[in-house]
Design a protein around this motif. Structure first.
Motif, PDB file in Angstrom:
ATOM      1  N   GLY A 237      -1.136   2.426  -5.907  1.00 54.12           N
ATOM      2  CA  GLY A 237      -1.720   2.115  -4.608  1.00 54.12           C
ATOM      3  C   GLY A 237      -0.706   2.011  -3.497  1.00 54.12           C
ATOM      4  O   GLY A 237      -1.036   1.597  -2.377  1.00 54.12           O
ATOM      5  N   ALA A 238       0.552   2.397  -3.769  1.00 57.54           N
ATOM      6  CA  ALA A 238       1.617   2.261  -2.779  1.00 57.54           C
ATOM      7  C   ALA A 238       1.320   3.041  -1.500  1.00 57.54           C
ATOM      8  O   ALA A 238       1.824   2.692  -0.428  1.00 57.54           O
ATOM      9  N   SER A 239       0.484   4.092  -1.610  1.00 67.25           N
ATOM     10  CA  SER A 239       0.230   4.887  -0.401  1.00 67.25           C
ATOM     11  C   SER A 239      -0.470   4.060   0.674  1.00 67.25           C
ATOM     12  O   SER A 239      -0.440   4.420   1.840  1.00 67.25           O
ATOM     13  N   LEU A 242       3.123   1.990   1.955  1.00 65.70           N
ATOM     14  CA  LEU A 242       4.364   2.677   2.306  1.00 65.70           C
ATOM     15  C   LEU A 242       4.062   3.862   3.201  1.00 65.70           C
ATOM     16  O   LEU A 242       3.346   4.782   2.821  1.00 65.70           O
ATOM     17  N   ASP A 243       4.624   3.841   4.401  1.00 62.72           N
ATOM     18  CA  ASP A 243       4.398   4.934   5.334  1.00 62.72           C
ATOM     19  C   ASP A 243       5.396   6.063   5.073  1.00 62.72           C
ATOM     20  O   ASP A 243       5.032   7.194   4.817  1.00 62.72           O
TER      21      ASP A 243
END
Lengths: 359, 359
Positions: A237-239, A242-243
């Motif tokens: 789920g880092a998207s 994290l840009d």
């Protein structure tokens, strides 16, 4: 089985010639094996459900130790077995983790808990980042040493210290209460420093905080060369948080990607407070992210000088995760320096997101 | 020591109360210990060289098994010991690797080689990236199965297959010749695919190639989120070949940092051949690097669709490392998909730098 009250053997329950656990257990305990008709039936039914005839070699999976209780296998063919000998316990479990783990949870754990008459032993691991083992020890020793139960073990690793608390009790609730009491005492002596008590790692904790607070992040990495971002994107789920990341390994990249003033690089160098600050500001200004973190340093083995030795690292945080700047002299080789630098960066982000001072 | 011809014990030779290896060995072998005067002298001299008096507790480090040969310790206080019992060998070595390893190389290995009368057993590991275990097996089985010596073991891991060749011989030269012969045969059946025979990992091999050829690299990472760059910068001296990396996790970052046409993202999506190509072209055009690599894909656990399932990855290479584009459907969880994607990217770079076709 000499000495042990419980023996758990995994694997060797399958259909092939080297699946000898049943025979070995029978041999060791002086018991006979019998072929269980109802297991045979369910084996045949299982094969039939796949549209296949069962080969005779599979029949040995129905061999059961005399007096053993059969433990059903929800996910495979070979059942487990449980036999008691002189008040002691032998469990035979299948080897594949996906078969063994549910069998342990459903059939072994309840039997062990019953055998323990409610007595339990619980372990809780408290984790602390970017703080030395001896620092931690010094602060908490006056407290934990007064406890025989829970027992506390301190394990120091690169960039992280773990406190393993082991509590015994006449019930789960009693052991938990003991862990809670000492845990609260330790947190009181290390305010804001314990980042995990449930097994989570620092990158997961920071990822969760960013998600919970709806804060997006941009990173600028020099000496860590992508390792910090790799740890953050390791979190599923880092998207959502994290840009982007600027890995600015060359000076030219620092200027072109982050707008670091060449005069700063000339005057203070790429490994400096000013450069770390400028990198974080650049990452914030040149992304759509709400917060930014920057790391610059000398990972080694070469590149060190007497004034700026290998292991010197600067971390800067800007924006919605607070404003912080930290200088550290990290010990160890290239790999350890890089790892510890990511721990320091994650810890500064965590503290900033929680509104704690940078420590 | 029942059965074994050689026993090597490490650790427990120091000055403290739990350093019991000497006593345990004496006990097990029915030998006595004597305090060796010349070791005592050199212990005292060592302490004196640090300007310190030796505490009496250190004296036990001079205790030697009767009949044992003393093995000097260049890097610490406790010497090693070598004792022969009925033609069999017991070695006591210090525990710290920096003391133990040179002692092994200088004193144990020559004695073992002498004891083996020249017979040797050598292992060589051939590594192959981004190719399945069964593919490799199928191609080389007709050859390696005809060899009883060397023996070949195939170990498959995520994104990598290792062939462990073990050769025996009456001399080092003979064993080496056997490894060379089978190794050459295997390389012939897997042209250009064996990337390492000396223990090197793929990131080191690619780093060395970039350095040797003076090619600088820029990377663009989406699903691998910095892991590819982290592996490249794990190589000491990476600053000489890695210019910068764009970790473009969001679509907006892909457009802003790499100039990926929003129409491409709209039409083909971020996980597409076109996007991978555009990312690599953007990384090349917007950096000072001679070569570029780009990775985009779906690492999971979420984000997959029937058309683009979790594990779908595109890798593109542009510039001085050749031009390549590869689509792969990688198995496993988030961590494995990310790792294998970096293996694929590194392998495409390696093949491009060597002028091999993309395979």
């Amino acid at each position: 089985v000499a000495g042990a009250e419980v023996v758990i053997a995994t694997g060797g329950l399958g259909p092939t010639a080297d699946d000898l656990t049943r025979e070995a257990a029978a041999d060791a305990l002086g018991l006979s094996l019998h072929r269980d008709a109802s297991i045979l039936d369910s084996l045949r039914a299982r094969f039939a459900s796949f549209g296949r005839e069962m080969a005779p070699v599979n029949e040995q999976q129905a061999d059961v130790l005399d007096g053993a209780e059969v433990l059903p296998n929800r996910r495979g063919t070979a059942p487990g077995q449980h036999v008691r000998v002189d008040g002691r316990h032998l469990f035979l479990l299948p080897g594949p983790p996906r078969e063994m783990e549910p069998m342990y949870e459903e059939h072994v754990r309840p039997r062990l808990e019953a055998a323990a008459g409610g007595r339990v032993l619980l372990v809780r691991v408290l984790k602390i980042a970017a703080m030395g083992e001896s620092d931690v020890e010094e602060r908490i020793a006056p407290l934990y040493r007064t406890y025989a139960n829970p027992r506390t073990t301190i394990l120091g690793g690169p960039g992280q210290v773990e406190l393993h608390l082991t509590a015994g009790g006449a019930s789960r609730a009693e052991a938990l209460a003991r862990l809670d009491e000492l845990g609260a005492g330790i947190r009181g002596l290390l305010p804001g420093r314990v980042f995990s008590e449930d097994g989570s790692e620092l990158n997961e904790v920071v990822g969760r905080l960013l998600l919970d607070r709806g804060v997006t992040l941009a990173a600028a990495e020099s000496c860590t060369g992508g390792l910090l971002t790799s740890r953050l994107t390791d979190v599923p789920g880092a998207s959502a948080f994290l840009d982007r990341t600027f890995v600015t390994y060359s000076n030219r990249a620092k200027t072109e990607m982050l707008g670091v003033d060449p005069a700063v690089l000339e005057r203070a160098g790429a490994v400096s407070e000013e450069c770390a600050r400028a990198m974080a500001e650049g990452a914030l200004g040149r992304s759509g992210a709400a917060a930014a973190v920057a790391v610059t340093g000398i990972a080694g083995p070469s590149g060190g000088t007497p004034e700026k030795p290998v292991g010197l690292v600067f971390v800067a945080v800007e924006g919605a995760a607070g404003r912080a700047l930290r200088r550290a002299q990290l010990p160890g080789d290239r790999r350890r320096v890089r790892w510890q630098a990511t721990q320091l960066a994650l810890e500064l982000l965590r503290r900033g997101l929680l509104g704690l001072d940078a420590g």
